[in-house]
Design an enzyme around this catalytic site. Structure first.
Site, PDB file in Angstrom:
ATOM      1  CG  ASP A  73      -0.258  -0.224   2.549  1.00  0.00           C
ATOM      2  OD1 ASP A  73       0.956  -0.517   2.585  1.00  0.00           O
ATOM      3  OD2 ASP A  73      -0.944  -0.106   3.588  1.00  0.00           O
ATOM      4  CG  ASP A 124       6.587   6.168   6.369  1.00  0.00           C
ATOM      5  OD1 ASP A 124       7.375   7.085   6.139  1.00  0.00           O
ATOM      6  OD2 ASP A 124       5.832   6.187   7.357  1.00  0.00           O
ATOM      7  NE  ARG A 135      -7.640  -2.111   7.583  1.00  0.00           N
ATOM      8  CZ  ARG A 135      -6.314  -2.031   7.704  1.00  0.00           C
ATOM      9  NH1 ARG A 135      -5.579  -1.638   6.695  1.00  0.00           N
ATOM     10  NH2 ARG A 135      -5.729  -2.351   8.844  1.00  0.00           N
TER      11      ARG A 135
HETATM   12  P1  5GP Z   1       7.734   1.643   6.513  1.00  0.00           P
HETATM   13  O1  5GP Z   1       8.222   0.377   7.127  1.00  0.00           O
HETATM   14  O2  5GP Z   1       8.098   1.811   5.054  1.00  0.00           O
HETATM   15  O3  5GP Z   1       8.130   2.861   7.333  1.00  0.00           O
HETATM   16  O4  5GP Z   1       6.168   1.644   6.622  1.00  0.00           O
HETATM   17  C1  5GP Z   1       5.407   0.800   5.880  1.00  0.00           C
HETATM   18  C2  5GP Z   1       4.079   0.482   6.544  1.00  0.00           C
HETATM   19  O5  5GP Z   1       3.696   1.483   7.484  1.00  0.00           O
HETATM   20  C3  5GP Z   1       3.004   0.449   5.488  1.00  0.00           C
HETATM   21  O6  5GP Z   1       2.845  -0.832   4.953  1.00  0.00           O
HETATM   22  C4  5GP Z   1       1.783   0.897   6.287  1.00  0.00           C
HETATM   23  O7  5GP Z   1       1.214  -0.208   6.943  1.00  0.00           O
HETATM   24  C5  5GP Z   1       2.334   1.825   7.328  1.00  0.00           C
HETATM   25  N1  5GP Z   1       2.239   3.245   6.923  1.00  0.00           N
HETATM   26  C6  5GP Z   1       3.248   4.072   6.530  1.00  0.00           C
HETATM   27  N2  5GP Z   1       2.797   5.301   6.244  1.00  0.00           N
HETATM   28  C7  5GP Z   1       1.449   5.254   6.459  1.00  0.00           C
HETATM   29  C8  5GP Z   1       0.399   6.228   6.310  1.00  0.00           C
HETATM   30  O8  5GP Z   1       0.583   7.406   5.943  1.00  0.00           O
HETATM   31  N3  5GP Z   1      -0.864   5.788   6.596  1.00  0.00           N
HETATM   32  C9  5GP Z   1      -1.134   4.525   7.018  1.00  0.00           C
HETATM   33  N4  5GP Z   1      -2.417   4.240   7.263  1.00  0.00           N
HETATM   34  N5  5GP Z   1      -0.183   3.587   7.156  1.00  0.00           N
HETATM   35  C10 5GP Z   1       1.094   3.955   6.880  1.00  0.00           C
END
Ligand code: 5GP
Length: 179
Positions: A103, A106, A169
């Site tokens: 999805d 980040d 969602r």
């Molecule tokens: P990362 O490990 O890349 O920092 O984060 C990835 C996960 O964090 C994504 O799969 C998601 O579940 C969650 N995430 C990161 N940014 C957002 C956001 O802006 N909104 C939501 N709802 N989930 C996020």
């Protein structure tokens, strides 16, 4: 128009039509890139369930779909850096072409974790397809990141599969938190 989810307010960022158009474009690119192959689309639950479904509807080459489940946000609006491995793939991926469907990327922490975990199972290839990318939050390059729906700022978003406290969602578009 503002939308209220639990204790926060959100405003529209990306509409349903734009998501649909971009998803179709990415599917076409996958059709071309994986011509004469049978890739395995791996949806990373929960957030990617709608994107994975819409993507596969527009893929015309033979394709398999399966899911894995990781959790990394624990209901807040910023990363905890903790990854909870909820369920693993149920298929053997040795020699297969894997497309991980996320999805949102980040910091990149979650996708790096998943790629490292799957690489030891000797797939033929791994690429990543993400609906959203926060380029300014990415902490280290993800060379496997080949398909990107939209790049967004460092803001907390919900909708089209993404949640806040498990809600939101079901929104058809992507909404950003009102600061
Ligand atoms: P990362 O490990 O890349 O920092 O984060 C990835 C996960 O964090 C994504 O799969 C998601 O579940 C969650 N995430 C990161 N940014 C957002 C956001 O802006 N909104 C939501 N709802 N989930 C996020």
């Amino acid at each position: 128009m503002k939308t209220n989810i639990a204790d926060l307010y959100f405003e529209p960022l990306i509409g349903a039509e734009a998501i649909d158009k971009r998803t179709t474009e990415i599917a076409k690119q996958i059709n071309a890139d994986y011509k004469d192959r049978t890739p395995v689309l791996v949806g990373v639950l929960n957030g990617s369930f709608l994107f994975t479904a819409d993507l596969i509807k527009n893929i015309e080459i033979p394709v398999e779909v399966t899911f894995t489940k990781l959790a990394s946000y624990y209901g807040g609006t910023s990363t905890t850096r903790k990854i909870r491995d909820d369920f693993d793939l149920t298929i053997n991926i040795k020699g297969r072409d894997i497309i991980l469907v996320e999805d949102i990327v980040d910091t990149g922490n979650t996708i790096h974790y998943l790629i490292d975990k799957l690489k030891v199972r000797e797939p033929a290839s791994i690429t990543v397809c993400t609906l959203l990318l926060k380029p300014k939050a990415l902490e280290s390059a993800v060379p496997e990141l080949k398909y990107i729906g939209f790049e967004i700022e460092n803001e907390f978003v919900v909708g089209y599969g993404l949640d806040y406290k498990e809600l939101g969602r079901n929104l058809k578009g992507i909404y950003k938190k009102v600061s």
